[in-house]
Write a protein that holds these residues in place. Structure first.
Motif, PDB file in Angstrom:
ATOM      1  N   CYS A 131       1.185  -1.552   0.062  1.00 20.22           N
ATOM      2  CA  CYS A 131      -0.098   0.077  -0.246  1.00 20.22           C
ATOM      3  C   CYS A 131       1.185   1.633  -0.204  1.00 20.22           C
ATOM      4  O   CYS A 131       0.402   2.422  -0.088  1.00 20.22           O
ATOM      5  CB  CYS A 131      -1.074  -0.028   1.405  1.00 20.22           C
ATOM      6  N   GLY A 285     -26.560   9.050   0.980  1.00 15.61           N
ATOM      7  CA  GLY A 285     -25.126   7.718   0.092  1.00 15.61           C
ATOM      8  C   GLY A 285     -24.359   7.463   1.286  1.00 15.61           C
ATOM      9  O   GLY A 285     -24.156   6.232  -0.169  1.00 15.61           O
ATOM     10  N   GLY A 288     -25.404   3.556  -0.436  1.00 17.64           N
ATOM     11  CA  GLY A 288     -25.044   3.158  -2.066  1.00 17.64           C
ATOM     12  C   GLY A 288     -22.847   2.944  -1.810  1.00 17.64           C
ATOM     13  O   GLY A 288     -22.102   2.032  -2.053  1.00 17.64           O
ATOM     14  N   LYS A 289     -22.158   3.622  -0.596  1.00 18.73           N
ATOM     15  CA  LYS A 289     -20.963   3.789  -0.172  1.00 18.73           C
ATOM     16  C   LYS A 289     -20.661   3.059   0.304  1.00 18.73           C
ATOM     17  O   LYS A 289     -19.538   2.129  -0.384  1.00 18.73           O
ATOM     18  CB  LYS A 289     -20.467   4.812   0.397  1.00 18.73           C
ATOM     19  N   THR A 292     -20.935  -0.658  -1.985  1.00 19.83           N
ATOM     20  CA  THR A 292     -19.585  -0.528  -2.547  1.00 19.83           C
ATOM     21  C   THR A 292     -18.635  -0.977  -2.539  1.00 19.83           C
ATOM     22  O   THR A 292     -16.968  -0.694  -3.084  1.00 19.83           O
ATOM     23  CB  THR A 292     -19.348   0.106  -4.424  1.00 19.83           C
TER      24      THR A 292
ATOM     25  N   THR B 283     -17.783   7.065  -5.502  1.00 22.79           N
ATOM     26  CA  THR B 283     -16.845   7.222  -4.208  1.00 22.79           C
ATOM     27  C   THR B 283     -18.711   6.627  -3.942  1.00 22.79           C
ATOM     28  O   THR B 283     -18.910   6.537  -3.012  1.00 22.79           O
ATOM     29  CB  THR B 283     -17.842   8.917  -3.860  1.00 22.79           C
ATOM     30  N   ALA B 284     -19.786   6.585  -4.954  1.00 23.44           N
ATOM     31  CA  ALA B 284     -20.723   6.093  -4.859  1.00 23.44           C
ATOM     32  C   ALA B 284     -21.046   6.341  -3.900  1.00 23.44           C
ATOM     33  O   ALA B 284     -22.128   5.671  -2.876  1.00 23.44           O
ATOM     34  CB  ALA B 284     -20.558   4.131  -4.717  1.00 23.44           C
ATOM     35  N   LEU B 286     -20.302   8.701  -1.250  1.00 21.49           N
ATOM     36  CA  LEU B 286     -19.433   9.178   0.000  1.00 21.49           C
ATOM     37  C   LEU B 286     -19.350  10.476  -0.024  1.00 21.49           C
ATOM     38  O   LEU B 286     -19.562  10.890   0.956  1.00 21.49           O
ATOM     39  CB  LEU B 286     -18.522   8.802  -0.106  1.00 21.49           C
ATOM     40  N   GLY B 391      -3.273   4.175  -1.741  1.00 22.77           N
ATOM     41  CA  GLY B 391      -3.395   3.662  -0.663  1.00 22.77           C
ATOM     42  C   GLY B 391      -4.284   2.559  -0.743  1.00 22.77           C
ATOM     43  O   GLY B 391      -4.331   2.196  -2.201  1.00 22.77           O
ATOM     44  N   ASN B 392      -5.582   2.234  -0.689  1.00 20.95           N
ATOM     45  CA  ASN B 392      -5.883   1.425  -0.489  1.00 20.95           C
ATOM     46  C   ASN B 392      -6.955   1.360  -0.819  1.00 20.95           C
ATOM     47  O   ASN B 392      -7.946   2.560  -1.014  1.00 20.95           O
ATOM     48  CB  ASN B 392      -6.595   0.183   0.438  1.00 20.95           C
ATOM     49  N   ARG B 393      -8.754   0.795  -1.121  1.00 24.24           N
ATOM     50  CA  ARG B 393      -9.829   0.926  -1.588  1.00 24.24           C
ATOM     51  C   ARG B 393     -10.642   2.028  -1.213  1.00 24.24           C
ATOM     52  O   ARG B 393     -11.008   2.914  -1.664  1.00 24.24           O
ATOM     53  CB  ARG B 393     -10.822  -0.469  -1.910  1.00 24.24           C
ATOM     54  N   GLU B 394     -10.129   2.100   0.694  1.00 25.05           N
ATOM     55  CA  GLU B 394     -11.044   2.639   1.420  1.00 25.05           C
ATOM     56  C   GLU B 394     -10.585   3.676   0.936  1.00 25.05           C
ATOM     57  O   GLU B 394     -11.107   4.892   1.152  1.00 25.05           O
ATOM     58  CB  GLU B 394     -10.974   1.634   2.956  1.00 25.05           C
ATOM     59  N   SER B 395      -8.983   4.147   1.166  1.00 19.36           N
ATOM     60  CA  SER B 395      -8.651   5.630   1.606  1.00 19.36           C
ATOM     61  C   SER B 395      -8.353   6.293   0.206  1.00 19.36           C
ATOM     62  O   SER B 395      -8.819   7.682   0.441  1.00 19.36           O
ATOM     63  CB  SER B 395      -6.798   5.331   2.226  1.00 19.36           C
ATOM     64  N   ARG B 397     -11.048   5.925  -1.693  1.00 24.67           N
ATOM     65  CA  ARG B 397     -12.750   6.427  -2.414  1.00 24.67           C
ATOM     66  C   ARG B 397     -12.589   7.261  -1.116  1.00 24.67           C
ATOM     67  O   ARG B 397     -13.466   9.132  -1.518  1.00 24.67           O
ATOM     68  CB  ARG B 397     -13.191   5.106  -1.667  1.00 24.67           C
ATOM     69  N   GLN B 398     -12.514   7.581   0.370  1.00 22.48           N
ATOM     70  CA  GLN B 398     -11.844   8.120   0.769  1.00 22.48           C
ATOM     71  C   GLN B 398     -11.939   9.962   0.520  1.00 22.48           C
ATOM     72  O   GLN B 398     -11.749  10.962   0.826  1.00 22.48           O
ATOM     73  CB  GLN B 398     -11.679   8.305   2.938  1.00 22.48           C
TER      74      GLN B 398
END
Lengths: 417, 417
Positions: A131, A285, A288-289, A292, B283-284, B286, B391-395, B397-398
């Motif tokens: 990462c 939202g 939805g978040k 996904t 972000t779907a 967020l 980063g990873n998927r979560e970070s 998207r954030q």
């Protein structure tokens, strides 16, 4: 085996950042049967880091640090460990490859400062970081018979290195430490005290297994934990307690926390070749978040409509204006119409909706803060669910998103009957 | 003056509870001009508590513990301190009054176990607890010239004792320690190393003020901190550094962290009587969630469209199918069309969009994981922004949600020119 954790970073000692790394690592090491006895936080100060490494080495078998592996002048964890054990830093071929690979993949030059990230004590094991740039380092010091594990500070990087590289390293070097096994349930729609009373016999008799109730957003986590010499021994201890729990709580009000709810929903949708769309008001939202969160969620999540205003509810979701006037936006009727609207508009197998009062203002005696209505629409018609959450704006919204996924699961489970 | 914090409690070492007390106390002590150099966490174990008290007394002027003051057998902080300093516990009249008063007010008998809560070392100062039974204790040990302050563990009680009783105690015994003042900026669109290089002169010369860079989701926090005898003295020290920062980083790439970004966006929208809608792909939801974090957000947030599938992008947002085919969903063109589509469909002053590759799969050489395009549409036309997150998927998207709000702010700031 005794583990000590050392967290480095002035932001922790200034109190600007809450130390979540220490709790996460403590839980993971405990799960593997290691015993965490001390956790220390220090700033980016070489002398204090040295002292902490030396003190910890005198007490523990494994010393794990987080932070201070980056490329800046303030990143001095490697240097401090080298001083503490009377060694030095040398360029490590493996670390060099890791760093170069990171930048190569991103088509960027290696910045000169990243040379720091290629350094390690002699004979270190380099711990791959999927990462970020800086790899972790594992180093065994013969004099103190201590293994030092240096991990990066950013939580995502720390977790990736731990999970992907440290766990196999521990297994290889220290073998099986016995097993601490937990069975964890999410329990929906009970208050904590009611739940504790339902299991007072277990609460009073607990030693191994133990039972615990933790309030989470949208559910209570009920956890039983046993410590055995092997996985089978721990499972045998847990078995009768699992039976009590599963007898006392109906299936539509609990689920195992082995899977997270996103995974459970994903599996249920994939098995049905179903797709889903959201219509969100109070969560705006968050559902939805959540839907996904998993890679590959485009196989079942198509999209949704955030209908914060009544105008959007009426125009884009075709909720009848009379219904909004007669029952109000936070109502069973509107929740159902929203779920039907998004299912129709997006064109999915299922539609789910949330409409509620997140607060802190806007509550009335009839519709208090925390009241949320949920709708689920699908091949078997439309159902509504309601819940009354306790908490602040953030936790009510998080709870509502969690509960929306729970409602979708309950709807799908009913279909099978 | 040097302060050390000792947190006690097995739940902390098991990782079941995140240690928020330590961060809170650290921030408060720093604010009063004390310097927190170590924070240690240990379990409910007498020997380890004694050792920790002795070690801390050798380094610090004030040692502050939290936890272990309750009535159960596991509450051994008082006893451990008595052993550590070679003293003993005696019943304290003041503590007895505090405990009896607590139960009297609630019309309950004093439980026998609460006798423990009346004990203290000789000549202790009893620290009133307005939120719970057990009072805190302050004790000065002549041999080590150390003041020990024992506080209860539950955060609400700890905070009440600290605020109401410890602060005046510190003022009385140690007087004014000066003031520590920080100025914090969110800086967008720079890598950490680039930023450090831009301020290498400050990094190298730092002692008071100090400068620090912290990686956050979507931005880097740049913080300068000064220690002065008074607020004015600290402000005078910070002033030239603030000037350097504000000269070197353009206004559209930084903001003060005094406000959070949701507040800054809310103010900018309210002042323009503007409304906003989202069109979210990666972000779907967020971004919508962030835009509704504040109560009253229905004044400017109307709703949005989660367009995870290309079908939803085309039908509900009217992104031309040819555009999706020619440029791909993650592109400048589609980001702009999405922002325009949601602005038109929801009917708002501004539309903002996100479309990117959150990973871990789906990346290509041309469009790697972490690439996100943003669109902002409004009265002054449509602009696109891009960023490449690590980063990873979560970070990722954030970070994308944070950056979307930043783009909206930049767009609105440009309008004023």
């Amino acid at each position: 085996m005794i583990v000590e954790l050392i967290s480095t970073g002035s932001e922790l000692l200034l109190g600007d950042t809450i130390n979540t790394n220490a709790a996460w690592l403590a839980r993971e090491f405990n799960r593997l049967g290691y015993s965490v006895t001390h956790q220390t936080t220090i700033g980016d100060n070489s002398q204090r880091m040295c002292d902490s490494f030396i003190t910890a080495a005198g007490r523990a078998d494994i010393v794990v640090s987080t932070g201070g592996l980056g490329p800046t002048q303030g990143d001095i964890t490697r240097d401090s460990l080298a001083i503490a054990v009377g060694s030095e830093l040398v360029k490590n071929e493996m670390a060099r490859c890791e760093v170069e690979e990171f930048f190569k993949k991103r088509k960027r030059e290696v910045p000169p400062a990243s040379e720091r990230e290629m350094m390690a004590l002699p004979d270190s094991t380099i711990l791959h970081n999927s990462c970020g740039v800086a790899p972790g380092i594992a180093y065994y010091d013969e004099a103190t018979e201590t293994t030092f594990i240096l991990l990066p500070g950013p939580p995502a990087e720390m977790k990736a290195v731990y999970t992907e590289t440290v766990v196999p390293y521990l297994q290889q070097h220290f073998g099986n430490q016995g097993v601490v096994l937990s069975e964890r349930y999410a329990v929906y729609g009970y208050r904590e005290l009611v739940l504790e009373n339902m299991f007072m016999d277990l609460v009073k008799s607990q030693s191994n297994p133990t039972i615990a109730f933790l309030i989470k957003n949208g559910y209570i986590e009920l956890r039983i934990t046993a410590h055995g010499e092997s996985k089978t021994a721990a499972e045998l201890l847990l078995a009768p307690w699992k039976k009590y729990i599963e007898e006392r709580i109906p299936t539509d009000r609990r689920r195992s926390l082995t899977d997270n709810i996103e995974e459970t929903v994903a599996k249920a949708l994939l098995v049905r070749q179903g797709t889903v769309a959201t219509a969100e008001s109070c969560t705006a939202g968050l559902v939805g978040k959540r839907l996904t969160n998993l890679p590959g969620s485009s196989a079942y999540f198509m999209g949704g409509i955030l209908s914060y205003s009544n105008d959007v509810k009426a125009r884009l979701l075709e909720v009848p204006e009379e219904m909004l006037v007669e029952y109000g936006a936070v109502s069973e009727q509107v929740a159902k119409a929203m779920a039907e609207g998004t299912r129709r508009s997006v064109g999915t197998t299922y539609g789910i909706s949330t409409t509620g009062i997140a607060g802190p203002g806007g509550g009335t005696a009839e519709k208090p803060v925390g009241l949320v209505w949920f709708g689920v629409s699908g091949p078997n018609g439309t159902r509504a669910f309601r819940n009354d959450f306790i908490g602040n704006r953030e936790s009510i919204r998080q709870s509502a998103a969690e509960y929306a996924l729970h409602c979708l699961l309950v709807y799908m489970q009913e279909e099978r009957k």
